[in-house]
Design a protein around this motif. Structure first.
Motif, PDB file in Angstrom:
ATOM      1  N   UNK A  39      74.512 115.206  -0.131  1.00  0.00           N
ATOM      2  CA  UNK A  39      73.568 114.015   0.177  1.00  0.00           C
ATOM      3  C   UNK A  39      73.914 113.595   1.677  1.00  0.00           C
ATOM      4  N   UNK A  40      73.077 112.809   2.138  1.00  0.00           N
ATOM      5  CA  UNK A  40      73.222 112.197   3.324  1.00  0.00           C
ATOM      6  C   UNK A  40      74.370 111.220   3.449  1.00  0.00           C
ATOM      7  N   UNK A  41      75.033 111.076   4.382  1.00  0.00           N
ATOM      8  CA  UNK A  41      75.992 109.932   4.797  1.00  0.00           C
ATOM      9  C   UNK A  41      75.754 108.952   5.666  1.00  0.00           C
ATOM     10  N   UNK A  42      75.350 107.701   5.190  1.00  0.00           N
ATOM     11  CA  UNK A  42      74.957 106.485   6.048  1.00  0.00           C
ATOM     12  C   UNK A  42      75.918 105.445   6.033  1.00  0.00           C
ATOM     13  N   UNK A  43      76.909 105.378   5.261  1.00  0.00           N
ATOM     14  CA  UNK A  43      77.632 104.060   4.934  1.00  0.00           C
ATOM     15  C   UNK A  43      79.150 104.372   4.370  1.00  0.00           C
ATOM     16  N   UNK A  44      79.951 103.663   4.809  1.00  0.00           N
ATOM     17  CA  UNK A  44      81.166 103.834   3.979  1.00  0.00           C
ATOM     18  C   UNK A  44      81.168 103.515   2.220  1.00  0.00           C
ATOM     19  N   UNK A  45      79.932 102.545   2.062  1.00  0.00           N
ATOM     20  CA  UNK A  45      79.808 102.479   0.880  1.00  0.00           C
ATOM     21  C   UNK A  45      79.325 103.505  -0.098  1.00  0.00           C
ATOM     22  N   UNK A  46      78.805 104.733   0.591  1.00  0.00           N
ATOM     23  CA  UNK A  46      78.326 105.700   0.008  1.00  0.00           C
ATOM     24  C   UNK A  46      79.156 106.351  -1.153  1.00  0.00           C
ATOM     25  N   UNK A  47      80.477 106.152  -0.599  1.00  0.00           N
ATOM     26  CA  UNK A  47      81.546 106.839  -1.489  1.00  0.00           C
ATOM     27  C   UNK A  47      81.645 106.239  -2.748  1.00  0.00           C
ATOM     28  N   UNK A  48      81.297 105.038  -2.933  1.00  0.00           N
ATOM     29  CA  UNK A  48      81.570 104.241  -4.279  1.00  0.00           C
ATOM     30  C   UNK A  48      80.331 103.956  -4.915  1.00  0.00           C
ATOM     31  N   UNK A  49      79.095 103.885  -4.098  1.00  0.00           N
ATOM     32  CA  UNK A  49      77.780 103.601  -4.878  1.00  0.00           C
ATOM     33  C   UNK A  49      77.371 104.574  -5.802  1.00  0.00           C
ATOM     34  N   UNK A  50      77.463 105.886  -5.339  1.00  0.00           N
ATOM     35  CA  UNK A  50      76.917 107.065  -6.299  1.00  0.00           C
ATOM     36  C   UNK A  50      77.902 107.387  -7.466  1.00  0.00           C
ATOM     37  N   UNK A  51      79.252 107.095  -7.318  1.00  0.00           N
ATOM     38  CA  UNK A  51      79.799 107.276  -8.693  1.00  0.00           C
ATOM     39  C   UNK A  51      79.740 105.874  -9.634  1.00  0.00           C
ATOM     40  N   UNK A  52      79.173 104.702  -8.885  1.00  0.00           N
ATOM     41  CA  UNK A  52      79.303 103.594  -9.808  1.00  0.00           C
ATOM     42  C   UNK A  52      77.734 103.816 -10.682  1.00  0.00           C
ATOM     43  N   UNK A  53      76.776 104.757 -10.254  1.00  0.00           N
ATOM     44  CA  UNK A  53      75.644 104.589 -11.070  1.00  0.00           C
ATOM     45  C   UNK A  53      75.608 106.277 -11.759  1.00  0.00           C
ATOM     46  N   UNK A  54      76.464 107.053 -11.520  1.00  0.00           N
ATOM     47  CA  UNK A  54      76.292 108.245 -12.302  1.00  0.00           C
ATOM     48  C   UNK A  54      77.126 108.145 -13.706  1.00  0.00           C
ATOM     49  N   UNK A  55      76.524 108.843 -14.701  1.00  0.00           N
ATOM     50  CA  UNK A  55      77.216 108.772 -16.276  1.00  0.00           C
ATOM     51  C   UNK A  55      78.602 109.632 -16.192  1.00  0.00           C
ATOM     52  N   UNK A  56      78.484 110.616 -15.181  1.00  0.00           N
ATOM     53  CA  UNK A  56      79.615 111.588 -15.148  1.00  0.00           C
ATOM     54  C   UNK A  56      80.702 111.240 -14.028  1.00  0.00           C
ATOM     55  N   UNK A  57      81.703 111.653 -14.142  1.00  0.00           N
ATOM     56  CA  UNK A  57      82.627 111.445 -13.132  1.00  0.00           C
ATOM     57  C   UNK A  57      82.401 112.486 -11.912  1.00  0.00           C
ATOM     58  N   UNK A  58      82.328 112.043 -10.652  1.00  0.00           N
ATOM     59  CA  UNK A  58      82.121 113.111  -9.243  1.00  0.00           C
ATOM     60  C   UNK A  58      83.393 113.004  -8.478  1.00  0.00           C
ATOM     61  N   UNK A  59      83.836 113.496  -7.988  1.00  0.00           N
ATOM     62  CA  UNK A  59      84.794 113.859  -6.872  1.00  0.00           C
ATOM     63  C   UNK A  59      84.134 114.247  -5.441  1.00  0.00           C
ATOM     64  N   UNK A  60      84.836 113.452  -4.665  1.00  0.00           N
ATOM     65  CA  UNK A  60      84.296 113.579  -3.409  1.00  0.00           C
ATOM     66  C   UNK A  60      85.551 114.201  -2.305  1.00  0.00           C
TER      67      UNK A  60
END
Length: 241
Positions: A39-60
């Motif tokens: 994905x694109x990267x616009x904000x520090x909050x990106x690291x946490x918003x995507x994991x918060x809405x996904x059903x699966x665990x994601x590692x960055x």
């Protein structure tokens, strides 16, 4: 264990309350098996918003500086990022790209989701920049699909350097998985890696609607910083009388 506590009890509900993210295309995330979410990267909050809405665990893959800060604050920050599923990657030196690829492949070989920002750094002005080919190397070596993702509104919600986010609508949009199996065994071909990376970035661009810059974000940032420093030397601020 703490990842799920952070997501479902501590941080996740707070993020959803503050940002109220709207998701589109969530069905494009595979329900099982390895895949890359690029994905694109616009904000520090990106690291946490995507994991918060996904059903699966994601590692960055996260920059190593988040894990090496001094003092108690540094140790707490490092512990937080590790608990959030982030893997430190040293972005300095000639072997930085190889280290990122090695760590990313480890995640994919475990059959997990790997989150990547192909631009390599946050956009400082909200535009989408040229992607680095590491994402293509990992996709071809692991033989996994790449799901393009666009974070929309996070730049306005929390611009670079701002600690307290603004109340601004956020959309997280996923596109159809990209299949690069036609390039299997060609992960050492520079032309192929650039073509795959550009295809991924075009898919992200289509989802995000950003202005595209065909240059690396880190280079543009460095030039901007050097120009600002030069202007400060040439035109120093006069003290107020």
């Amino acid at each position: 264990m703490f990842y799920h506590v952070l997501k479902h009890v501590l941080l996740g509900p707070l993020l959803r309350l503050v940002f109220r993210p709207r998701t589109e295309g969530l069905e494009h995330i595979p329900s099982s098996g390895a895949a890359i979410v690029a994905g694109n990267h616009l904000s520090f909050s990106d690291h946490f918003l995507m994991p918060a809405i996904l059903n699966r665990r994601i590692t960055f893959l996260a920059k190593a500086e988040y894990f090496t800060g001094p003092g108690i604050k540094g140790r707490l920050t490092a512990a937080f990022f590790r608990s959030a599923g982030q893997i430190p990657v040293d972005r300095s030196g000639k072997d930085a790209g190889q280290a990122a690829v090695r760590e990313g492949l480890g995640v994919l070989r475990r059959g997990e989701l790997l989150g990547i920002y192909p631009e390599g750094t946050r956009s400082h002005d909200g535009r989408l920049y040229k992607g680095k080919v590491g994402v293509a190397v990992m996709a071809l070596k692991a033989g996994v699909p790449v799901v393009p993702c666009a974070m929309i509104g996070t730049f306005e919600a929390q611009p670079p350097g701002q600690k307290i986010p603004n109340l601004h609508p956020v959309v997280i949009r996923f596109g159809e998985p990209l299949d690069f199996s036609r390039y299997a065994g060609m992960e050492n071909e520079k032309v192929i890696l650039r073509a795959v990376t550009d295809e991924i970035m075009y898919a992200v661009l289509t989802l995000s609607g950003q202005e595209y810059v065909d240059r690396y974000a880190a280079d543009v940032k460095a030039e901007s910083a050097a120009e600002s420093a030069d202007n400060a030397r040439r035109f120093p601020r006069m003290p107020l009388s």
